[in-house]
Design a protein around this motif. Structure first.
Motif: not given
Length: 279
Positions: A160-161, A170-171, A244-248, A276-277
């Protein structure tokens, strides 16, 4: 909210079957329809016009490609029946960077494999993953090319940034977050960063997500300027036991080249868990 349609890219590389297995597990978890999209590298005919025997080479390449596609299609349908998942098979003709993104736009989630320089069969196009992530308009789950990976989502790490891309990620990941046993949201601060008051706090986005029934552990990490953010994320994921990693995804296209942001580039090259990108 859930994923109702999942697309998995398949090729003739050695990681195609493990990637299919992950996609099947996710389709079963989310009660989603699974589309297997077969797309491989297709050499342009004009590249061989000056080579002796080029016509025979091209014909042999096409024969092998259709033979492997047929075998993979039979495997795909057999695995669908075994997993009791509804699905369809599509063999896309043409350059992968052109033909895959339109199908990805029709899916709630697309599953791709990390680029594998050790497997020539896994090459489908230059910067294939980057092109799909930037042009799909939908989340992409990228599966590592090394190691044994199970379907992710037990312990999710959110990078998160406060950016648009991170918010979108995130959504887009809410179905995973809703099923996760644990969710950790991490903000990484370098000493040269903007003051924290100019950034949306992790606690604020955690409160937003909590309204969807997801409990989030909010953390902050301070690093030195010379420490890559991507490396810090991977280190934290390993230390916390995240799967798992979630990121923009931060990047832009310049002519035919995709220019990635530093953290995105590091993750795509060195990922150890599925990522997840969203862009």
């Amino acid at each position: 909210m859930s994923y109702k349609s999942i697309l998995v890219h398949l090729d003739t590389g050695v990681r195609a079957h493990p990637r299919l297995e992950i996609a099947l597990q996710l389709a079963h978890r989310f009660h989603a329809k699974l589309t297997g999209l077969f797309s491989t590298y297709v050499p342009p005919r004009h590249a061989f016009v000056v080579m002796a025997g080029s016509a025979e080479y091209y014909a042999e390449h096409e024969r092998l490609r259709h033979e492997r596609a047929g075998a993979l299609e039979r495997l795909f349908h057999a695995e669908l029946a075994r997993a009791k998942v509804d699905g369809q098979w599509i063999a896309a003709e043409g350059y992968a960077n052109d033909v895959v993104p339109p199908y990805a736009r029709l899916a709630d989630l697309t599953v791709l494999g990390q680029s594998d320089p050790t497997d020539p069969e896994a090459f489908v196009a230059e910067q294939f993953v980057e092109h799909v992530v930037l042009s799909a308009g939908r989340p992409v789950l990228l599966v590592p090319c090394a190691g044994t990976v199970a379907a992710p989502g037990r312990h999710v790490l959110i990078a998160w940034d406060g950016s648009r891309e991170a918010t979108r990620a995130i959504h887009d990941a809410l179905p995973f977050l809703a099923h996760a046993a644990q969710v950790t949201l991490l903000t990484v601060h370098a000493s040269s960063d903007q003051p924290p008051r100019d950034r949306i706090p992790g606690a604020d986005i955690a409160l937003t997500v909590a309204r969807h029934g997801v409990k989030i552990d909010v953390r902050e990490l301070n690093i030195e300027n010379d420490t890559p953010v991507g490396d810090a994320l991977l280190s934290q994921a390993a230390g916390l036991g995240c799967d798992m990693i979630v990121m923009g995804a931060y990047a832009h296209s310049r002519l035919h080249e995709v220019v990635l942001g530093g953290a995105t580039r590091t993750i795509l090259q060195s990922m150890t868990v599925p990522v997840l990108l969203s862009h």
